[in-house]
Design an enzyme around this catalytic site. Structure first.
Site, short mmCIF file in Angstrom:
data_model
loop_
_atom_site.label_atom_id
_atom_site.label_comp_id
_atom_site.label_asym_id
_atom_site.label_seq_id
_atom_site.Cartn_x
_atom_site.Cartn_y
_atom_site.Cartn_z
N CYS A 102 0.84 -1.20 0.00
CA CYS A 102 0.00 0.00 0.00
C CYS A 102 0.87 1.25 0.00
CB CYS A 102 -0.93 -0.01 1.20
SG CYS A 102 -2.08 1.41 1.26
N CYS A 199 -6.36 -3.22 7.06
CA CYS A 199 -7.64 -2.53 6.84
C CYS A 199 -8.70 -3.42 6.19
CB CYS A 199 -7.42 -1.27 6.01
SG CYS A 199 -6.77 -1.56 4.36
#
Length: 358
Positions: A102, A199
């Site tokens: 990410c 997440c």
């Protein structure tokens, strides 16, 4: 006046990063990346590090600081660059670092491009690390002053261009300093707890997530000892990670740990703690960051997992962006797929991905 786009997750670290840059005279703009849509992933009740609630917290902080805030939707790119890669790497028998992916592909590639396209000179984050410049003009990544919070490990795959466009205001601070500054400024997130979960993976059941995402079912297989004898069965080889002890479902006179996985045969091999230790590995995708690629063997310290210990080693660059790493002392549970960060003291030399444990 230079302008900076501050990546704001809705937490205290990125909020203080914006605060400090604002106080230093930067023209700041806050941005929150929308990465995960809960309804897409059947996580309607889950608060992740990029939830709509966090975006609202980031917007509130920006209002307090008197700067603009926006939310950009990178969810499609996140699905392709992070989630799909996460699933494919597990299917290969590797244990990936989705937060590093990410950072690499979203925050410091797509978001930096967005910042430059919209007129900003740099981006900033709330990572605890430092960027310096050598006498030759090369950008360098260094550990944070606070060793307990150092996050340089997750930034090892950045490029020279990205480092040169990156502001890390928290590199000299401790977490206590950060919360104190937030409280003094009256920021609404001053006491907000840190996010812990991946997440898109609440609870950490990546086997169940893999099934849901790919639409495929895990296949049960054999758990073997080091001599190839069957000790029991597993729910799917990709659910197990080297060094894992819990959840094996087999008993023995001594504690057993996952040693290896054979994805083709769908087997998991377990053994005693002593068998977890290895001295050599091959890394691929090597990114020499603060230095140019060495012409021969160098001494370094290597960190093979986030917040793991550093260990002295010899590193030999190989063709094809690979490297052989030989540790002075055997290391526990070296895991293919994990990032390997290389240091010279506080300087981050570079990093790669553990491809094979020898």
């Amino acid at each position: 006046m230079k302008s900076v786009l501050v990546a704001m997750s809705g937490g205290v670290d990125s909020a203080v990063a914006a605060l400090l840059l604002r106080q230093s005279g930067w023209d700041c703009r806050g941005v929150t990346m929308r990465l995960v849509r809960g309804s897409d992933l059947e996580l309607e009740s889950h608060r992740s590090c990029c939830s709509s609630e966090d975006a609202l917290d980031a917007a509130d902080v920006c209002a307090q600081l008197g700067i603009e805030h926006e939310t950009v939707d990178f969810s499609a790119l996140f699905r392709y660059r992070v989630i799909s890669r996460f699933c494919s790497e597990y299917a290969r028998g590797r244990t990936p670092n989705p937060c590093i992916d990410c950072n690499r592909f979203l925050k410091f590639e797509a978001l930096l491009d967005y910042a430059l396209d919209t007129g900003c000179d740099a981006i900033a984050t709330g990572h605890y690390a430092r960027v310096t410049r050598s006498g030759t003009g090369r950008w360098e990544l260094r550990r944070a002053r606070d060793a307990r919070k150092d996050q340089s490990y997750v930034l090892t795959m950045l490029s020279q261009e990205q480092l040169g466009r990156l502001e890390l205001p928290l590199g000299e601070l401790t977490k206590e300093d950060c919360r104190k500054l937030a409280a003094q400024a009256g920021l609404v997130v001053a006491n907000k707890p840190d996010s812990q979960d991946i997440c898109f993976l609440p609870g950490g059941d990546y086997g169940a997530f893999w099934e849901r995402w790919t639409g495929r079912q895990l296949e049960r297989g054999a758990i073997l000892d080091e001599n190839g004898r069957v000790l029991g069965s597993h729910r799917g080889a990709l659910c197990y990670t080297p060094g894992q002890r819990r959840g094996l479902g087999v008993s023995a006179p001594e504690p057993l740990y996952v040693l290896a996985k054979d994805m083709a045969a769908n087997t998991v091999t377990v053994g005693g703690a002593a068998s977890l230790y290895r001295r050599e590995l091959l890394a691929d995708g090597m990114n020499w960051l603060s230095i140019t690629q060495p012409e021969g063997e160098i001494r370094a310290q290597a960190c093979a997992r986030y917040h793991g210990p550093c260990a002295a080693c010899r590193v030999t660059p190989l063709p094809g962006s690979r490297a052989r790493v030989v540790f002075d002392e055997p290391q526990r549970a070296l895991t293919p797929g994990q990032t390997l960060a290389l240091y010279d003291g506080e300087l981050v030399l570079g990093g790669g991905t553990i491809a094979e444990v020898l």
